[in-house]
Design a protein around this motif. Structure first.
Motif, PDB file in Angstrom:
ATOM      1  N   ALA A 192       0.834  -1.205   0.000  1.00  0.00           N
ATOM      2  CA  ALA A 192       0.000   0.000   0.000  1.00  0.00           C
ATOM      3  C   ALA A 192       0.867   1.253   0.000  1.00  0.00           C
ATOM      4  N   GLN A 193       2.134   1.099   0.337  1.00  0.00           N
ATOM      5  CA  GLN A 193       3.120   2.199   0.347  1.00  0.00           C
ATOM      6  C   GLN A 193       2.598   3.435   1.064  1.00  0.00           C
ATOM      7  N   LEU A 194       2.132   3.221   2.263  1.00  0.00           N
ATOM      8  CA  LEU A 194       1.588   4.328   3.041  1.00  0.00           C
ATOM      9  C   LEU A 194       2.608   4.853   4.043  1.00  0.00           C
ATOM     10  N   PRO A 195       2.758   6.187   4.105  1.00  0.00           N
ATOM     11  CA  PRO A 195       3.513   6.752   5.223  1.00  0.00           C
ATOM     12  C   PRO A 195       2.663   6.613   6.501  1.00  0.00           C
ATOM     13  N   PRO A 196       3.228   6.824   7.683  1.00  0.00           N
ATOM     14  CA  PRO A 196       2.437   6.637   8.904  1.00  0.00           C
ATOM     15  C   PRO A 196       1.232   7.575   8.967  1.00  0.00           C
ATOM     16  N   LEU A 197       1.321   8.708   8.282  1.00  0.00           N
ATOM     17  CA  LEU A 197       0.221   9.673   8.330  1.00  0.00           C
ATOM     18  C   LEU A 197       0.082  10.342   6.963  1.00  0.00           C
ATOM     19  N   SER A 232       4.722   2.927  14.532  1.00  0.00           N
ATOM     20  CA  SER A 232       5.421   4.013  15.214  1.00  0.00           C
ATOM     21  C   SER A 232       4.444   5.002  15.867  1.00  0.00           C
ATOM     22  N   TYR A 233       3.273   5.187  15.297  1.00  0.00           N
ATOM     23  CA  TYR A 233       2.316   6.140  15.856  1.00  0.00           C
ATOM     24  C   TYR A 233       1.439   5.512  16.934  1.00  0.00           C
ATOM     25  N   GLY A 234       1.665   4.229  17.193  1.00  0.00           N
ATOM     26  CA  GLY A 234       0.872   3.576  18.231  1.00  0.00           C
ATOM     27  C   GLY A 234      -0.609   3.670  17.934  1.00  0.00           C
ATOM     28  N   GLN A 235      -1.390   3.921  18.968  1.00  0.00           N
ATOM     29  CA  GLN A 235      -2.836   3.920  18.748  1.00  0.00           C
ATOM     30  C   GLN A 235      -3.313   5.129  17.942  1.00  0.00           C
ATOM     31  N   LEU A 236      -2.442   6.153  17.811  1.00  0.00           N
ATOM     32  CA  LEU A 236      -2.783   7.296  16.951  1.00  0.00           C
ATOM     33  C   LEU A 236      -2.970   6.865  15.497  1.00  0.00           C
ATOM     34  N   SER A 237      -2.276   5.785  15.149  1.00  0.00           N
ATOM     35  CA  SER A 237      -2.352   5.298  13.783  1.00  0.00           C
ATOM     36  C   SER A 237      -3.779   4.923  13.420  1.00  0.00           C
ATOM     37  N   ARG A 238      -4.569   4.581  14.430  1.00  0.00           N
ATOM     38  CA  ARG A 238      -5.981   4.267  14.200  1.00  0.00           C
ATOM     39  C   ARG A 238      -6.866   5.485  14.501  1.00  0.00           C
ATOM     40  N   ALA A 239      -6.442   6.275  15.499  1.00  0.00           N
ATOM     41  CA  ALA A 239      -7.273   7.396  15.938  1.00  0.00           C
ATOM     42  C   ALA A 239      -7.294   8.541  14.918  1.00  0.00           C
ATOM     43  N   LEU A 240      -6.166   8.803  14.264  1.00  0.00           N
ATOM     44  CA  LEU A 240      -6.111   9.914  13.314  1.00  0.00           C
ATOM     45  C   LEU A 240      -6.705   9.511  11.962  1.00  0.00           C
ATOM     46  N   PRO A 241      -7.504  10.384  11.355  1.00  0.00           N
ATOM     47  CA  PRO A 241      -8.136  10.031  10.066  1.00  0.00           C
ATOM     48  C   PRO A 241      -7.119   9.613   9.008  1.00  0.00           C
ATOM     49  N   GLY A 242      -5.921  10.192   9.050  1.00  0.00           N
ATOM     50  CA  GLY A 242      -4.921   9.840   8.042  1.00  0.00           C
ATOM     51  C   GLY A 242      -3.908   8.824   8.533  1.00  0.00           C
TER      52      GLY A 242
END
Lengths: 735, 79
Positions: A241-246, A288-298
């Motif tokens: 998917a080549q996604l950056p963390p955000l 790396s973003y922990g649970q923010l990886s799910r909490a943040l829309p991006g």
């Protein structure tokens, strides 16, 4: 020494074997070995490891003391399954294949020790002696139950050896599968191969270089395009998917990921006419973003989850999504990937996770080919309820919320009822007095299953294999479409032995685990839920009523007339294509040519000016049978003939004179196109004997046999009248 | 032959699908037909599975011959 031997007997353990046997002279080693073996007779893992350690400790004697070892083996063989196991392993080491085969046969008869190991060992022996069919049977038996990566790897080697012999191996179906990996698929490929084979699919696999899946699809000269696959598997994972963390714009990211894949699917379905299986994205455990990886829309986790939903939303006909993330979760995400092997060889997921992943794929392939199971046959005592109804009585059996055991049995019943709701046929096969067996279904308040849920009910004292055969013939379904669930290992072993093609999952001894062990076989996987599926279970109940009516009616035509049958006929269309594909790929008995086509190929026929396509639906006063027949005619202008390429019908409407209506319909189509002949072809298979005499019965003239098991027939439409079927009314507005 | 070497030989025979394959401490990849990078990975996986051990990529990279593998394995098993 006596003390030492009794110690060995008491403590058979892998670690002590080497020490115990290591220093002694040959005869002493063998004597100690016998003592150890006497103590290691159990089925448990420790006893098994001790036996394997014993094999290793003794095999050196094949060089130093061959005759002593031989005598020892002859003494051990036949004493017990455990002794036979050790003897079989060592007979192979000393090169006596025949004695080894006999010892394995005894081990197998008793279902002793790890299933995969015993069957692979005998399969290898059979392969060496040229018994290909026997070796193939052992391969299938080896992998009836989920197996380890290591055993599957061994099985794949045996399969490769059998293939070297050259002739096609016995298999229900052949399939060309293209494997397009975002990661390396080299370890997975042999596991996919052998797992397919164990489930009756002889797969020819094309494997692209990892990471090149886009190029393979876009480059029309690629190996993929030359291979002409039936199925293309996009084995992609989260890194693809080549996604950056955000990301700033989550919508755009989802569109980029899913839209990119969608464009590739379109080429595969339209140009290659292949079915596409697309992985969803396995959301990684480490972020790396922990649970923010799910909490943040991006956040990456959130975007991957959205992409997974979007894949499902965009999967059209001919594309199915494989739940790679679900496989990862079921396996356990902590162990799902092996970072070391990723860095070393771009290997993903971890080797031990490959079998579970491959099980998901094979279940989809089975569904695609119409090889999924259709019937769940249930034992009653200690399976559907706790206890024995004939002894414990209605009040005594354990079922429902009053005990944990009763809840477990009720859970299994609920699962069965849910299967029935999606079209799986339920049957009962149990050793009981019939009146006793029926009582809970009719009178127990905690029963989830009722008599009307059961299409065929067989409770008697006959052996279960005979009863299952009867159930199959009553339903008009093959034994290979059954899953049989029974708590009793002896009954399971008997049915497996008598009916090797039937799935009989191991259930262990705890009712709490029955449901999970049944479910993990993925026996009933389906790619879509059609209206026919939902109707099917009710349909079988109605069929049972028709069977009763038939036995009451003395005159067959009178009976058929009383059914008030009405048929609807149409050309292949988008609405019916999924069901048509299903029927084309699973009908075995009323099937004149048994040619299998993918959905894409069938769509192409529908669009072709040189083909006549027809589907048939039938309803009667007991209900709607749904879409039950398919015909495909190929126009041969030169001969002014229409050749019947496909003619098949669902078994549930056999004996209804529907074939006359079908044939008449195609004759009409031929005449409308100015053709003067209808040409039929009968290609014999193991299962379609019932239609061997169909063409002559309908008045077709014999035109010879172009090959073994194949005959050609013609009907002259100028000199012979079109066939009519007065017993089935044709719905207005039909083609 | 030591028990460990014998078991290691079993794993090699399985991976290379050759029941007559003989190895010694001095055996190097070039001497064994089909010992390519794929089979090297398979070998690592098979040894890890057969002996229930794990090697790091640094350890794997340091192996020059079968003896290095055997010693690494021996160290894991007795450590």
């Amino acid at each position: 020494m006596i003390e030492f031997e009794s110690l060995l007997r008491a403590m058979p353990d892998e670690r002590v074997v080497g020490i115990a046997l290591g220093q002694a002279d040959p005869l002493q080693r063998l004597a100690r070995g016998a003592a150890l073996l006497a103590g290691a007779q159990g089925e448990g893992t420790e006893a098994h490891r001790a036996r394997e350690a014993l094999v290793r400790a003794l095999r050196g004697l094949r060089r130093t003391a061959p005759s002593e070892l031989r005598a020892w083996l002859d003494a051990q063989a036949g004493r017990s399954p455990a002794c036979d196991w050790v003897a079989a392993r060592l007979f192979s080491e000393v090169g006596d294949g025949e004695a080894a085969a006999q010892a394995w046969a005894r081990v197998i008869e008793r279902e002793f020790g790890p299933r995969a190991e015993r069957h692979l060992a005998r399969g290898r022996l059979r392969a060496e002696t040229g018994d290909v069919a026997g070796a193939c049977a052992d391969l299938r038996e080896a992998f009836r139950e989920p197996a380890s990566h290591r055993d599957l790897e061994r099985g794949a080697k045996l399969l490769a050896r059998l293939r070297e012999a050259g002739s096609p191996l016995p298999a229900a179906r052949r399939l060309k599968v293209a494997l397009l990996g975002g990661f390396t698929t080299q370890l997975m490929r042999p596991i996919l191969d052998v797992s397919c084979f164990a489930h009756g699919i002889d797969a020819e696999i094309y494997e692209a270089e990892y990471g090149l899946y886009r190029q393979e699809v876009l480059d029309r000269a690629s190996g993929l395009h030359r291979f002409r696959p039936d199925v293309v598997l996009f084995a992609t994972h989260w890194r693809d998917a080549q996604l950056p963390p955000l990301v700033e714009d989550a919508d755009a990211a989802v569109e980029r990921i899913v839209g990119g894949l969608e464009a590739l699917w379109a080429i595969c379905t339209a140009e290659l006419r292949a079915h596409v299986i697309q992985h969803n994205f396995d959301v990684p455990a480490a972020e790396s973003y922990g649970q923010l990886s799910r909490a943040l829309p991006g956040g990456r986790t959130r975007v991957l989850a959205r992409a997974n939903l979007e894949l499902l939303a965009r999967a059209r006909d001919g594309v199915s999504i494989l739940d790679f993330d679900g496989a990862a979760a079921a396996f356990g995400k902590e162990r799902w990937s092996d970072p070391k092997l990723w860095y070393l060889a771009k290997q993903h997921p971890a080797p031990e996770a490959i079998p579970l992943w491959v099980d998901h794929i094979v279940a989809q392939l089975r569904a695609l080919l119409g090889l999924s199971k259709k019937v769940l046959a249930l034992d009653l005592d200690n399976t559907v309820w706790g206890g024995v109804i004939g002894e414990d009585g209605l009040e005594g059996i354990r079922l429902g919320a009053h005990s944990p055991e009763g809840e477990a049995h009720q859970g299994l019943q609920r699962y069965a009822r849910e299967l029935r709701e999606r079209g799986i046929v339920l049957a009962v096969c149990s050793k009981n007095n019939e009146a006793d067996a029926r009582e809970p279904f009719e009178a127990h308040p905690e029963m989830m299953l009722r008599m009307e849920d059961i299409a065929v009910f067989r409770a008697n004292w006959k052996d279960k294999a005979s009863n299952l055969r009867e159930i199959a013939s009553t339903l008009g379904l093959g034994l290979e479409s059954f899953v049989f669930v029974d708590d009793n290992p002896t009954e399971r072993a008997w049915v497996r032995r008598e009916i090797p093609e039937m799935a009989v999952p191991e259930l262990g001894s705890d009712p709490a685990a029955f449901l999970r062990l049944l479910d993990r076989g993925r026996w009933f996987e389906a790619l879509a839920l059609s209206e026919e599926d939902r109707l099917r279970a009710a349909d079988y109940a109605a069929n049972a009523q028709r069977v009763e009516l038939a036995s009451a009616a003395t005159n067959m035509d009178e009976f058929l007339a009383s059914l008030e049958m009405t048929a609807t006929v149409g050309a292949f269309d988008a609405v019916n294509l999924a069901r048509i594909t299903q029927l084309v790929n699973k009908s075995n008995q009323f099937n004149l040519t048994t040619r299998r086509y993918t959905q894409e190929q069938l769509r192409a026929f529908a669009e072709s000016p040189d083909h006549v396509t027809r589907w048939f639906r039938l309803r009667d006063r007991f209900g709607d049978n749904g879409l039950i027949g398919v015909m495909l005619g190929a126009v041969d202008e030169a001969a002014a003939a229409l050749e019947i390429d496909l003619w098949l019908m669902s078994c549930r409407v056999l004996g209804r004179r529907m074939e006359e209506l079908m044939c008449g319909t195609l004759m009409q189509a031929a005449l409308e196109r100015g053709l003067t002949r209808l040409r039929g072809r009968y290609i014999e298979t193991a299962k379609n004997g019932m239609v061997a005499g169909l063409y002559p019965r309908l008045g077709f003239k014999d035109c010879g046999a172009p090959g073994p098991g194949e005959t050609v027939w013609e009907y002259d439409l100028r000199s012979q009248p079109s066939i009519q079927c007065p017993l089935v009314r044709l719905e207005d507005g039909s083609v | 032959m030591s028990d460990l070497m014998e078991r290691l030989t079993d794993v090699f025979r399985e991976v290379f699908d050759d029941q007559d394959l003989e190895i010694s401490d001095a055996t190097v990849a070039a001497e064994v037909p089909d010992w390519d990078s794929l089979n090297h990975v398979k070998l690592v996986v098979a040894i890890e599975e057969a002996f229930a051990v794990q090697f790091s990529n640094r350890e794997i990279a340091g192996w020059e011959n079968v003896g290095d593998m055997r010693r690494a394995l021996d160290a894991k098993l007795s450590g």
